[in-house]
Design a protein around this motif. Structure first.
Motif, short mmCIF file in Angstrom:
data_model
loop_
_atom_site.label_atom_id
_atom_site.label_comp_id
_atom_site.label_asym_id
_atom_site.label_seq_id
_atom_site.Cartn_x
_atom_site.Cartn_y
_atom_site.Cartn_z
N GLY A 8 0.77 -1.33 0.12
CA GLY A 8 -0.06 0.03 0.07
C GLY A 8 0.83 1.26 -0.03
N GLY A 19 0.89 4.03 2.49
CA GLY A 19 1.27 4.40 3.79
C GLY A 19 0.25 4.40 5.01
N PRO A 20 0.59 4.27 6.10
CA PRO A 20 -0.37 4.11 7.24
C PRO A 20 -1.22 5.23 7.39
N GLY A 21 -2.59 5.03 7.61
CA GLY A 21 -3.61 5.66 7.85
C GLY A 21 -3.62 5.83 9.72
N GLU A 75 -3.75 2.62 11.48
CA GLU A 75 -2.32 2.01 11.43
C GLU A 75 -1.45 2.52 12.28
N PRO A 98 0.02 -2.70 9.43
CA PRO A 98 -0.65 -1.81 8.13
C PRO A 98 -2.37 -2.62 8.07
N PHE A 99 -3.13 -1.75 7.31
CA PHE A 99 -4.09 -2.31 6.85
C PHE A 99 -5.24 -2.72 8.02
N ASN A 113 3.91 -1.13 3.39
CA ASN A 113 3.54 0.07 2.66
C ASN A 113 4.92 0.70 2.07
N HIS A 147 -6.73 0.66 -4.76
CA HIS A 147 -6.60 0.77 -3.42
C HIS A 147 -7.91 0.28 -2.98
N1 URA Z 1 -3.95 2.65 3.33
C1 URA Z 1 -2.64 2.33 2.91
O1 URA Z 1 -2.10 2.25 1.93
N2 URA Z 1 -1.80 1.58 4.13
C2 URA Z 1 -2.37 1.11 5.09
O2 URA Z 1 -1.31 0.46 5.85
C3 URA Z 1 -3.66 1.50 5.60
C4 URA Z 1 -4.45 2.45 4.62
#
Ligand code: URA
Length: 190
Positions: free
Chosen positions: A42, A44-46, A49, A55-56, A82, A156
């Motif tokens: 992915g 990056g963290p939201g 996360e 992650p996710f 990520n 995504h």
């Molecule tokens: N979206 C991302 O791209 N990565 C995550 O870890 C969470 C949401």
């Protein structure tokens, strides 16, 4: 000296290579099997996360788990990471300077895992990993060979939450990933 997971995790957890280090709660290193044949990447963290260091795990993560289940995969069979390991404020796209500072960690993860298949989740990851001018609307689901690794990108999960009309195309892409796993991945039974 050969790289190790221990050295990589230590370096990543201590990283202050860009300004995201100042605002993060946790570094989000990665999740899943360290010998996986398939990696999902992915951008990056939201918020969730960042809070949990995994992650996710937010709404998009729940949808990703559902998408994996459709093709009989789960987090014990794949590795999820990520492009950037720290949360960009307000969930903005990671800047090029942040991606450049962080991409070495993803490269080291990939070198340790040696996956047969990489699935990029969304435009940002596809541009960072497959090719700079990747067009997600026209090139999702296509396969690219890079250094002996088969790579593709799908929408995504956050985009699929916003726009359900993209889901049928993603279902086709998931079926294509399932075929590729069956073709290439000896020890992933799906
Ligand atoms: N979206 C991302 O791209 N990565 C995550 O870890 C969470 C949401």
């Amino acid at each position: 000296m050969a790289d190790t997971w221990e050295a990589l995790k230590r370096d990543c957890m201590a990283c202050r290579g860009c300004a995201l280090a100042d605002t993060r709660t946790n570094v989000v290193f990665g999740d899943g099997a360290e010998d996986a044949e398939i990696m999902f990447i992915g951008e990056g963290p939201g918020q969730h996360e960042d809070e949990q260091g995994v992650p996710f795990v937010g709404k998009a993560g729940q949808l990703l788990d559902d998408m994996l289940e459709i093709i009989h995969l789960d987090r014990t069979k794949v590795y999820i990471a990520n492009v950037v390991k720290c949360r960009p404020p307000q969930n903005r796209d990671p800047l090029n300077v942040e991606q450049d500072a962080c991409i070495g960690f993803l490269r080291r993860q990939t070198a340790l895992i040696r996956p047969k298949i990489i699935v990029c989740l969304g435009r940002i990851a596809a541009k960072a990993i497959i090719k700079e001018d990747f067009k997600i609307t026209s090139e999702h689901g296509q396969w690219f060979a890079r250094g002996g690794v088969q790579m593709t990108a799908i929408y995504h999960p956050a985009a699929l939450l916003r726009d359900v009309s993209k889901r049928p195309e993603t279902f086709e892409d998931l079926k294509s990933i399932q075929s590729k796993v069956r073709e290439l991945c000896g020890h992933t039974d799906i």
